[in-house]
Design a protein around this motif. Structure first.
Motif, PDB file in Angstrom:
ATOM      1  N   GLU A  15      36.205  39.486  34.304  1.00 30.27           N
ATOM      2  CA  GLU A  15      37.312  38.542  33.758  1.00 30.27           C
ATOM      3  C   GLU A  15      38.572  38.965  34.195  1.00 30.27           C
ATOM      4  O   GLU A  15      39.419  38.441  34.776  1.00 30.27           O
ATOM      5  N   LYS A  28      34.817  32.070  38.977  1.00 35.15           N
ATOM      6  CA  LYS A  28      35.665  31.499  37.731  1.00 35.15           C
ATOM      7  C   LYS A  28      34.401  30.310  37.163  1.00 35.15           C
ATOM      8  O   LYS A  28      34.097  30.279  36.021  1.00 35.15           O
ATOM      9  N   ALA A  29      34.105  29.443  38.240  1.00 36.30           N
ATOM     10  CA  ALA A  29      33.406  28.217  37.757  1.00 36.30           C
ATOM     11  C   ALA A  29      31.882  28.600  37.114  1.00 36.30           C
ATOM     12  O   ALA A  29      31.728  28.055  36.188  1.00 36.30           O
ATOM     13  N   HIS A  31      31.143  31.466  35.889  1.00 37.33           N
ATOM     14  CA  HIS A  31      31.365  32.289  34.591  1.00 37.33           C
ATOM     15  C   HIS A  31      31.839  31.122  33.574  1.00 37.33           C
ATOM     16  O   HIS A  31      31.228  31.330  32.498  1.00 37.33           O
ATOM     17  N   VAL A  32      32.854  30.079  33.559  1.00 38.63           N
ATOM     18  CA  VAL A  32      32.788  29.330  32.694  1.00 38.63           C
ATOM     19  C   VAL A  32      31.756  28.419  32.297  1.00 38.63           C
ATOM     20  O   VAL A  32      31.742  28.183  31.148  1.00 38.63           O
ATOM     21  N   LYS A  33      30.782  27.996  33.397  1.00 37.61           N
ATOM     22  CA  LYS A  33      29.705  27.285  33.128  1.00 37.61           C
ATOM     23  C   LYS A  33      28.572  28.127  32.591  1.00 37.61           C
ATOM     24  O   LYS A  33      27.486  27.705  32.094  1.00 37.61           O
ATOM     25  N   LYS A  34      28.883  29.677  32.350  1.00 37.57           N
ATOM     26  CA  LYS A  34      27.789  30.505  31.682  1.00 37.57           C
ATOM     27  C   LYS A  34      26.574  30.517  32.435  1.00 37.57           C
ATOM     28  O   LYS A  34      25.345  30.442  32.158  1.00 37.57           O
TER      29      LYS A  34
END
Length: 179
Positions: A15, A28-29, A31-34
């Motif tokens: 992060e 990022k994508a 990570h955000v979508k897990k």
């Protein structure tokens, strides 16, 4: 050290450094979508790590990318010496080239003592690949291809990262509070 602590340190690094400094514009994508799988290896030998690597490649192969797009195989108890780790990457390349994987994967290398060829140990650009623990980042080729196609000037990411790190400097890196 508990696995949760190792994963938490890795997530914080992801992060603050990888996403926060935009060292990997594709991170990022997922990570955000897990869609990142964090696995702490119990391996204590390169041979057992190789077995876990192959198992994780099979897991990725058998799992919908919408569920797990990429895996961070964190191995805190083996290949802690960067030169040994670097030598092991040849074995990793052979494993991903096995016919069962059909060129579906690539592995990015991350290590607390990462050092690019031709640099000094403390050169700041080495920190782009300095994770809290030795880590093999398993990536799907199809995902990498899509990300590169969607990102203008993907060939210049490394140059931009060196510029970012030079601006940040060691003092800025230390202010991130990472291991």
């Amino acid at each position: 050290m508990p696995k949760e602590t190792i994963i938490a340190a890795t997530q914080l690094w992801l992060e603050k450094a990888v996403i926060g400094l935009n060292l990997c514009p594709f991170a990022k994508a997922v990570h955000v979508k897990k869609q990142i799988r964090y696995v702490v290896s119990s391996a204590t030998t390169p041979e057992s790590l190789l077995e876990e690597l192959i198992a994780e490649l099979r897991t990725l192969q058998d799992t919908d990318p919408e569920q797990i797009d990429t895996t961070l195989l964190i191995h805190p108890d083996v290949l802690t010496d960067f030169l040994d780790y670097n030598d092991f990457l040849d074995t990793v390349d052979l494993a991903t080239a096995e016919p069962e994987f059909n060129d579906e994967f690539q592995v990015a290398s991350l290590h607390p003592h990462y050092q690019f060829a031709g640099t000094k140990f403390d050169d700041i650009e080495n920190y782009t690949n300095r994770s809290p623990y030795p880590t093999l980042h398993l990536l799907r080729e199809a995902s990498v291809d899509r990300a590169v196609d969607a990102f203008p000037d993907a060939d210049h990411i490394a140059d931009v990262n060196i510029e970012t790190m030079n601006k940040l400097g060691h003092e800025g890196w230390e202010k991130l509070g990472l291991k």
